[in-house]
Structures are given as C-alpha cells and as structure tokens.
Scaffold this active site. Structure first.
Site, mmCIF file in Angstrom:
data_model
loop_
_atom_site.group_PDB
_atom_site.id
_atom_site.type_symbol
_atom_site.label_atom_id
_atom_site.label_comp_id
_atom_site.label_asym_id
_atom_site.label_seq_id
_atom_site.Cartn_x
_atom_site.Cartn_y
_atom_site.Cartn_z
ATOM 1 N N ALA A 227 0.818 -1.213 0.000
ATOM 2 C CA ALA A 227 0.000 0.000 0.000
ATOM 3 C C ALA A 227 0.852 1.263 0.000
ATOM 4 C CB ALA A 227 -0.929 -0.004 1.208
ATOM 5 N N ASP B 24 6.469 -3.623 12.774
ATOM 6 C CA ASP B 24 5.758 -4.609 11.956
ATOM 7 C C ASP B 24 6.520 -5.936 11.977
ATOM 8 O OD1 ASP B 24 3.852 -5.699 10.277
ATOM 9 O OD2 ASP B 24 4.732 -4.894 8.445
#
Length: 285
Positions: free
Chosen positions: A71, A192
């Site tokens: 994204a 992450d």
C-alpha cells in the site's frame, strides 16, 4: 534517548545530484558497515546513468524487476547497482493520489528519512539488516539480501516432523529472539514484526536479517517494545498453524530475548499487560 552519533544532517541521507553528472565527474557513495566504517564507492558516469533522478519523476529502468508492491511502496530489484556484480533493492514510495499533494510529499519525505535513519541506527548496534546505499527522496537504495523469508522457510518444512526439524525450529526461535533484543537495545521499535519481515540469510547457522523498517521509530518506552513482541506473537499464531506448539516456539524466543535484552525484564513485564488488553479486545470487541 538517541546517541550523539545518531544525529545526521539531511545531506547524509539525500543525494544532491539533481542533474546528470558530466562525463568528467564521479560521485562517491558512503555505505555504512556493521563496524561503523565507511566503504568508499566511486560511481562512474556510466554507473550514475542507471540511477534515476530524485523526486516524482522516478522511473524504474528496463532491467529492474518488481519484487513486491504494498500500500505504501514498491520494491524493485536492481541487478547491477554501482557495480556489475552488485545487486540492490530500490524501495519506491509512490505518490498517493487519495492524499493532498502537499501532505503526501511531506509524509513521503519524513517516512523515507525515518526508515533510513532507523536502519543506520540498527546496523550500528549490530543488528542484521540491509545496508543503506542511498536515500534520494522518495527512494531508498538498499543492500539486496538473498534467501527466503522465515515465513516461507517454516511453511516449506511444515510437513517434516522429525527431531532434526524440531531442533531447527528451536534454533530459529532463539535466533529471532536474539535479533529482536539487539534491535530494541538500540532504542528502535520495528513496528511490523512478522516472519514475512525476516529473511534467512544463512541456512547453515540460521542467521536471520530484519527487513522492511517502514514503520520503525526510535523509542525507549518498554511498552512499545512489548507491543512489537505481541504483534509477532499474534502473527505466529495466525500465519503458522504448522508449528506444533506455538507457545514453546514463543517461549524459546522470549528466553533468548531476555538473555540479550538490556531492558528485557521491564519489556516482558509490559508484555503480560499488553496480552491482557489483547484478550479483552477479543472477548468484548
């Protein structure tokens, strides 16, 4: 608190070659190593011609291959960067048309610089992660790492249930815990942590590299480190059903984390609290 060596001028991370160099000029690129030394690489005009100009006009070269698109960014493999035998990664933060142009440019610039600085900070602390070879906004040129992700490596061996395979998974868990502890010791939160963002650089000694620092940030807060660990724990449960005992895998990883982490006691204490909050959300939404 960031160390004094962590304060870099923007010039350290951004090239100023907005125009193509003349035939008689050469550029030097500083590549930090794990020992905080700098390898002086000189780009000839021919090599410089393969590096695109910074800014929105970025276009991949015909011989580049798209590795991944998310994204926020596209990841390209460059087969020959600065040297015919030197492969690299170009991480391109492309324009987001759904955002206001000024805001998008500001976010892209800050995130690109933050990722580069966190990578440099981690490598100075002995963390296995890609070297930064250049950061002309909105691109990061990074060291290319050969090998499968830890996720792919574990999935590939999912059907093998022997004593040897169990020992192998245990060694991977231990290596992961040590690697994450080294990262947190530098005051860096990954943001992450998943097995998809870890690469098996060596199948012999199970050496693992951390990748994708796009959400990384500097912090000294044990709570943020605990959330890093919790995110990885949830990722293990959801993406690795092949692990016969996720709890054992996580326990081995946390034991290695505790042995290496300088603030591991405080972090693991906060992890218990974070887990409780997570269970409440699962129960009550």
């Amino acid at each position: 608190t960031p160390r004094s060596g962590d304060h870099h001028h923007d010039d350290d991370l951004t090239r100023h070659d907005t125009a193509a160099p003349s035939h008689h000029t050469a550029q030097k690129v500083i590549v930090p190593s794990n020992q905080e030394q700098h390898l002086q690489l000189t780009m000839t005009t021919a090599a410089a011609a393969t590096t695109p100009k910074k800014g929105p006009s970025f276009k991949p070269q015909p011989d580049w291959s798209l590795v991944y698109q998310g994204a926020e960014a596209r990841v390209w493999k460059i087969p020959a960067y600065l040297h015919p035998n030197l492969a690299a990664i170009a991480k391109e933060r492309f324009v987001k048309t759904y955002r206001h142009a000024t805001l998008d440019a500001k976010l892209t610039k800050s995130r690109c610089k933050a990722e580069a600085k966190c990578l440099l900070r981690a490598r100075r602390g002995g963390v296995a992660c890609p070297a930064v070879w250049g950061a002309p906004i909105p691109i990061l040129y990074l060291e290319f790492l050969e090998g499968p992700t830890v996720r792919h490596y574990l999935e590939e061996r999912a059907t093998v249930m022997t004593e040897e395979s169990t020992n192998e998974r245990n060694k991977i868990a231990t290596e992961m815990g040590t690697l994450i502890a080294k990262l947190h010791n530098t005051g860096t939160v990954h943001g992450d942590l998943t097995t998809s963002n870890m690469m098996m650089a060596s199948k012999v000694n199970y050496r693992i590299h951390l990748i994708d620092f796009g959400l990384a940030r500097v912090s000294q807060n044990p709570e943020e480190f605990a959330v890093d660990l919790y995110v990885l724990e949830r990722a293990l449960i959801s993406t690795h059903p092949e692990l016969e005992d996720t709890t054992t895998f996580m326990d081995l990883m946390l034991a290695a984390y505790k042995a290496t982490g300088t603030k591991s006691d405080a972090v693991l204490h906060r992890l218990s609290t974070v887990r409780m909050r997570g269970r409440k959300r699962e129960c009550f939404g």
